[in-house]
Write a protein that holds these residues in place. Structure first.
Motif, PDB file in Angstrom:
ATOM      1  N   THR A 153       0.824  -1.207   0.000  1.00  0.00           N
ATOM      2  CA  THR A 153       0.000   0.000   0.000  1.00  0.00           C
ATOM      3  C   THR A 153       0.858   1.256   0.000  1.00  0.00           C
ATOM      4  N   MET A 154       1.928   1.225   0.795  1.00  0.00           N
ATOM      5  CA  MET A 154       2.847   2.373   0.854  1.00  0.00           C
ATOM      6  C   MET A 154       3.363   2.725  -0.538  1.00  0.00           C
ATOM      7  N   VAL A 155       3.711   1.673  -1.305  1.00  0.00           N
ATOM      8  CA  VAL A 155       4.241   1.903  -2.648  1.00  0.00           C
ATOM      9  C   VAL A 155       3.136   2.408  -3.578  1.00  0.00           C
ATOM     10  N   ILE A 156       1.992   1.709  -3.536  1.00  0.00           N
ATOM     11  CA  ILE A 156       0.925   1.996  -4.495  1.00  0.00           C
ATOM     12  C   ILE A 156       0.345   3.393  -4.296  1.00  0.00           C
ATOM     13  N   ARG A 157       0.226   3.816  -3.030  1.00  0.00           N
ATOM     14  CA  ARG A 157      -0.468   5.093  -2.821  1.00  0.00           C
ATOM     15  C   ARG A 157       0.346   6.273  -3.350  1.00  0.00           C
ATOM     16  N   LYS A 158       1.639   6.039  -3.617  1.00  0.00           N
ATOM     17  CA  LYS A 158       2.435   7.108  -4.206  1.00  0.00           C
ATOM     18  C   LYS A 158       2.405   7.032  -5.741  1.00  0.00           C
ATOM     19  N   ALA A 159       1.775   5.980  -6.260  1.00  0.00           N
ATOM     20  CA  ALA A 159       1.762   5.780  -7.709  1.00  0.00           C
ATOM     21  C   ALA A 159       0.899   6.841  -8.397  1.00  0.00           C
ATOM     22  N   GLY A 160       1.213   7.085  -9.667  1.00  0.00           N
ATOM     23  CA  GLY A 160       0.521   8.120 -10.429  1.00  0.00           C
ATOM     24  C   GLY A 160      -0.975   7.930 -10.492  1.00  0.00           C
ATOM     25  N   PHE A 161      -1.409   6.668 -10.699  1.00  0.00           N
ATOM     26  CA  PHE A 161      -2.847   6.473 -10.900  1.00  0.00           C
ATOM     27  C   PHE A 161      -3.656   6.751  -9.631  1.00  0.00           C
ATOM     28  N   VAL A 162      -3.029   6.587  -8.465  1.00  0.00           N
ATOM     29  CA  VAL A 162      -3.748   6.906  -7.229  1.00  0.00           C
ATOM     30  C   VAL A 162      -3.856   8.423  -7.085  1.00  0.00           C
ATOM     31  N   GLU A 163      -2.747   9.103  -7.407  1.00  0.00           N
ATOM     32  CA  GLU A 163      -2.757  10.564  -7.386  1.00  0.00           C
ATOM     33  C   GLU A 163      -3.846  11.089  -8.320  1.00  0.00           C
ATOM     34  N   ALA A 164      -3.906  10.473  -9.499  1.00  0.00           N
ATOM     35  CA  ALA A 164      -4.916  10.878 -10.483  1.00  0.00           C
ATOM     36  C   ALA A 164      -6.318  10.677  -9.922  1.00  0.00           C
ATOM     37  N   ALA A 165      -6.521   9.503  -9.293  1.00  0.00           N
ATOM     38  CA  ALA A 165      -7.844   9.215  -8.733  1.00  0.00           C
ATOM     39  C   ALA A 165      -8.193  10.218  -7.640  1.00  0.00           C
ATOM     40  N   THR A 166      -7.180  10.574  -6.828  1.00  0.00           N
ATOM     41  CA  THR A 166      -7.419  11.546  -5.762  1.00  0.00           C
ATOM     42  C   THR A 166      -7.811  12.900  -6.346  1.00  0.00           C
ATOM     43  N   SER A 167      -7.061  13.317  -7.360  1.00  0.00           N
ATOM     44  CA  SER A 167      -7.339  14.636  -7.927  1.00  0.00           C
ATOM     45  C   SER A 167      -8.667  14.656  -8.676  1.00  0.00           C
ATOM     46  N   LEU A 168      -9.144  13.471  -9.089  1.00  0.00           N
ATOM     47  CA  LEU A 168     -10.460  13.402  -9.725  1.00  0.00           C
ATOM     48  C   LEU A 168     -11.568  13.500  -8.688  1.00  0.00           C
ATOM     49  N   GLY A 169     -11.165  13.493  -7.402  1.00  0.00           N
ATOM     50  CA  GLY A 169     -12.148  13.672  -6.351  1.00  0.00           C
ATOM     51  C   GLY A 169     -12.819  12.383  -5.908  1.00  0.00           C
ATOM     52  N   LEU A 170     -12.193  11.240  -6.196  1.00  0.00           N
ATOM     53  CA  LEU A 170     -12.776   9.981  -5.743  1.00  0.00           C
ATOM     54  C   LEU A 170     -12.654   9.864  -4.224  1.00  0.00           C
ATOM     55  N   SER A 171     -13.621   9.197  -3.612  1.00  0.00           N
ATOM     56  CA  SER A 171     -13.595   9.075  -2.157  1.00  0.00           C
ATOM     57  C   SER A 171     -12.477   8.112  -1.738  1.00  0.00           C
ATOM     58  N   ARG A 172     -12.064   8.271  -0.463  1.00  0.00           N
ATOM     59  CA  ARG A 172     -10.988   7.454   0.089  1.00  0.00           C
ATOM     60  C   ARG A 172     -11.312   5.964   0.007  1.00  0.00           C
ATOM     61  N   GLY A 173     -12.533   5.622   0.414  1.00  0.00           N
ATOM     62  CA  GLY A 173     -12.948   4.218   0.418  1.00  0.00           C
ATOM     63  C   GLY A 173     -12.901   3.626  -0.982  1.00  0.00           C
ATOM     64  N   ARG A 174     -13.339   4.437  -1.956  1.00  0.00           N
ATOM     65  CA  ARG A 174     -13.367   3.968  -3.328  1.00  0.00           C
ATOM     66  C   ARG A 174     -11.955   3.765  -3.870  1.00  0.00           C
ATOM     67  N   ILE A 175     -11.058   4.672  -3.496  1.00  0.00           N
ATOM     68  CA  ILE A 175      -9.666   4.528  -3.951  1.00  0.00           C
ATOM     69  C   ILE A 175      -9.056   3.261  -3.377  1.00  0.00           C
ATOM     70  N   ILE A 176      -9.335   3.011  -2.093  1.00  0.00           N
ATOM     71  CA  ILE A 176      -8.770   1.811  -1.462  1.00  0.00           C
ATOM     72  C   ILE A 176      -9.297   0.548  -2.139  1.00  0.00           C
ATOM     73  N   THR A 177     -10.631   0.463  -2.305  1.00  0.00           N
ATOM     74  CA  THR A 177     -11.184  -0.788  -2.825  1.00  0.00           C
ATOM     75  C   THR A 177     -10.957  -0.944  -4.327  1.00  0.00           C
ATOM     76  N   ARG A 178     -10.983   0.157  -5.075  1.00  0.00           N
ATOM     77  CA  ARG A 178     -10.885   0.035  -6.528  1.00  0.00           C
ATOM     78  C   ARG A 178      -9.458   0.103  -7.052  1.00  0.00           C
ATOM     79  N   HIS A 179      -8.570   0.817  -6.326  1.00  0.00           N
ATOM     80  CA  HIS A 179      -7.242   1.029  -6.890  1.00  0.00           C
ATOM     81  C   HIS A 179      -6.104   0.421  -6.072  1.00  0.00           C
ATOM     82  N   VAL A 180      -6.182   0.568  -4.734  1.00  0.00           N
ATOM     83  CA  VAL A 180      -5.065   0.088  -3.918  1.00  0.00           C
ATOM     84  C   VAL A 180      -5.117  -1.427  -3.749  1.00  0.00           C
ATOM     85  N   LEU A 181      -6.246  -1.946  -3.273  1.00  0.00           N
ATOM     86  CA  LEU A 181      -6.344  -3.382  -2.974  1.00  0.00           C
ATOM     87  C   LEU A 181      -6.073  -4.295  -4.182  1.00  0.00           C
ATOM     88  N   PRO A 182      -6.686  -4.013  -5.342  1.00  0.00           N
ATOM     89  CA  PRO A 182      -6.426  -4.916  -6.467  1.00  0.00           C
ATOM     90  C   PRO A 182      -4.940  -5.015  -6.812  1.00  0.00           C
TER      91      PRO A 182
END
Lengths: 264, 307
Positions: A153-182
């Protein structure tokens, strides 16, 4: 080539054991508790392929029926550990510094205590039984998953696509389940596959020590435990349930390592 | 270096504190009155009950009880086993000898055998590597308790080479040591061989060879030293595994020891003894890790000058 052959063989063994666990009736016509006092302690023969135990029960039938409870303990403990470990790992990685410190120190402490002793402590408190064994094993295996998920998780949350998802305004829970966990999923599955074998051995050991399923359950470790007094006169009681455990663990390890090589 | 020692000390304190806390939590999570839990299935006089309440401060708030418990453990007081009618420290002291003997002999055998195997098989013909890695796979997959059963059935019952019962003399130690040492040996061999194979590709190995050094000489004098650090680290981790393996092995070979003591305590719900053994192994973990840190200094001179 050799690696492929090993993998194929291991898959076949696992398929057979799964079949035994799901539909034991397909592999044997007898029932595990059918006792025949006249046939007690007979060696392997055409009638009883793997011999009989002290109550005259057919060992092959009992090993086939033992697949379900034996696998269940290993799979159950691993599943519980993965769930708890993933939750702890995410909590540590995303919950801020203080939470991270506390969770990871806890993980370190549990990992530093000898595993079997920790399980024995839990069982002293809870008493013996399948569910308690699963709980005890999950307690000390969960920290490994927590570590892995935290690191991923530490590695992934610094990844570009997570940053992109954050800046798109996705909720924290959604980022975790849709982007980090997979993305943390693959190494988690590999570790869990290999660890099913370890959990299975731990469960069988605890059963052998009389702390798991109680007689007359046909669980493999419990069968060895019940046959203890007859090892000197009936070697087959000592050998075949152990062969079943070892073959299962060996196959799981081979498949697990194959997966590990494929992702790395 | 000083930083390293401080970190190690802090971790040690943390592990010990953690073990005490885990024990305390177990005591209070057990269903039923704490006094009854401590007594187990035994019957004691009202005076003894009152004594237990005083000793553990059970009429105080939980936090005070925790402080009392922590204080007692710090003074080395592990409590009473009401099942054995003696203090936990006495019970452990009486059983620790045979266990240390078994653990020590197993670790020694595992280290000697795995070092030899790793040196002989690293970077050899493919079939040697294939054979040894297949054997290693089997070695880590066999449950220790079944190895012990297998050895007992074959060598004691069928062949009659070794006694089936008891810890008497060297002959009684052979089979238990093989059972405990097998998984440790396979894991060590695997790791050392992989380490040696990486090292043997280093330029300094080629240099040593061009000076006319024999292959075995290079392996022993130069390559081995480079795998010692990870080996020692792994051994530290394996100590916990060894303690666990001994529980079943002692039972199967009817040996006296901490494993048998623990097993009887689990069966009889003798929580003070189980807690005592958990604390003992936490201490063992801490001591082993301090020894390992000192070994690092001995193995790698660069670590010594880093201070």
């Amino acid at each position: 080539m050799r690696v492929r052959a090993g993998f194929t063989l291991a898959s076949v063994v696992l398929a057979l054991i799964t079949l035994a666990a799901l539909a034991p009736g397909l592999l044997t016509g007898s029932t595990p508790d059918a006792a025949d006092a006249l046939a007690a302690l007979q060696g392997p023969s055409a009638d009883h392929w793997l011999g009989t135990d002290a109550n005259g029960r057919d060992l092959f039938t009992r090993i086939v029926y033992g697949a379900a409870p034996s696998l269940l303990a290993g799979l159950g403990a691993t599943a519980l550990a993965v769930v708890v470990g993933t939750a702890l790992g995410l909590l540590a990685a995303l919950g801020g510094r203080a939470v991270d410190e506390i969770v990871m120190r806890l993980v370190e402490i549990v990992l530093s205590l000898p595993t079997l002793l920790l399980a024995l402590l839990v069982i002293t408190v809870t008493g013996p039984g399948t569910v308690n064994v699963i709980f005890a094993i999950a307690l000390y295996t969960a920290p490994s998953y927590a570590r892995l998920v935290r690191a991923q998780t530490m590695v992934i949350r610094k990844a570009g696509f997570v940053e992109a998802a954050t800046s798109l305004g996705l909720s924290r829970g959604r980022i975790i389940t849709r982007h980090v966990l997979p993305n943390a999923f693959e190494p988690l599955v590999v570790l869990a596959t290999i660890e099913v074998g370890t959990a299975l051995v731990a469960a069988a050991s605890l059963s052998y020590l009389g702390l798991g399923p109680q007689p007359p359950a046909p669980e493999w470790g419990a069968m060895l435990s019940a046959g203890r007094d007859y090892f000197s006169v009936a070697w087959w009681i000592a050998i075949f349930p152990g062969v079943a455990i070892t073959l299962t663990v060996l196959s799981i390890t081979v498949v697990g390592r194959h997966l590990q090589r494929r992702i790395s | 270096m000083i930083r390293r020692i401080l970190t190690r000390l802090a971790t040690s304190v943390l592990v010990l504190w953690g073990a005490v806390t885990v024990s305390f939590t177990a005591l209070h999570l057990t269903p039923g009155n704490v006094v009854d839990v401590l007594i187990g299935s035994n019957i004691v006089t009202p005076e003894v009950r009152a004594q237990i309440i005083r000793d553990y401060g059970l009429d105080e708030p939980l936090l005070t009880q925790y402080a009392t418990y922590l204080g007692r453990v710090l003074r080395g007081d592990l409590g009473q086993s009401y099942q054995l009618h003696e203090s936990v420290a006495t019970a452990i002291g009486a059983q620790i000898g045979p266990s240390l003997q078994l653990a020590g002999a197993s670790l020694l055998v595992a280290i000697v055998v795995s070092t030899t195997l790793a040196i002989l098989t690293a970077r050899r013909k493919p079939w040697i590597r294939g054979l040894s890695s297949s054997l290693e796979l089997i070695g880590v997959s066999i449950p220790t308790f079944w190895t012990a059963i297998l050895l007992l059935t074959v060598f004691s019952f069928q062949l009659g080479w070794f006694p089936a019962v008891g810890a008497e003399g060297l002959a009684g130690l052979v089979l238990p040591v093989i059972a405990v040492a097998l998984p440790i040996t396979t894991m060590l061999t695997q790791m050392m061989r992989e380490g040696l194979e990486l090292t043997l590709e280093q330029p300094f190995v080629l240099t040593a060879r061009t000076r006319g050094m024999s292959d075995l000489g290079v392996r022993l004098r130069h390559a081995l030293r480079h795998v010692l650090i990870p080996t020692v680290t792994l051994i530290g981790w394996l100590v916990g595994l060894t303690v666990g393996a001994m529980v079943a092995v002692e039972q199967i070979f009817s040996r006296q020891g901490i494993g048998q003591l623990t097993l009887a305590a689990v069966g009889g719900k003798d929580l003070p003894v189980v807690m005592g053994v958990v604390l003992l192994t936490a201490v063992l973990y801490v001591v082993v890790n301090i020894v390992i840190d000192l070994l690092y200094l001995l193995i790698d001179p660069r670590l010594r000058s880093a201070s």
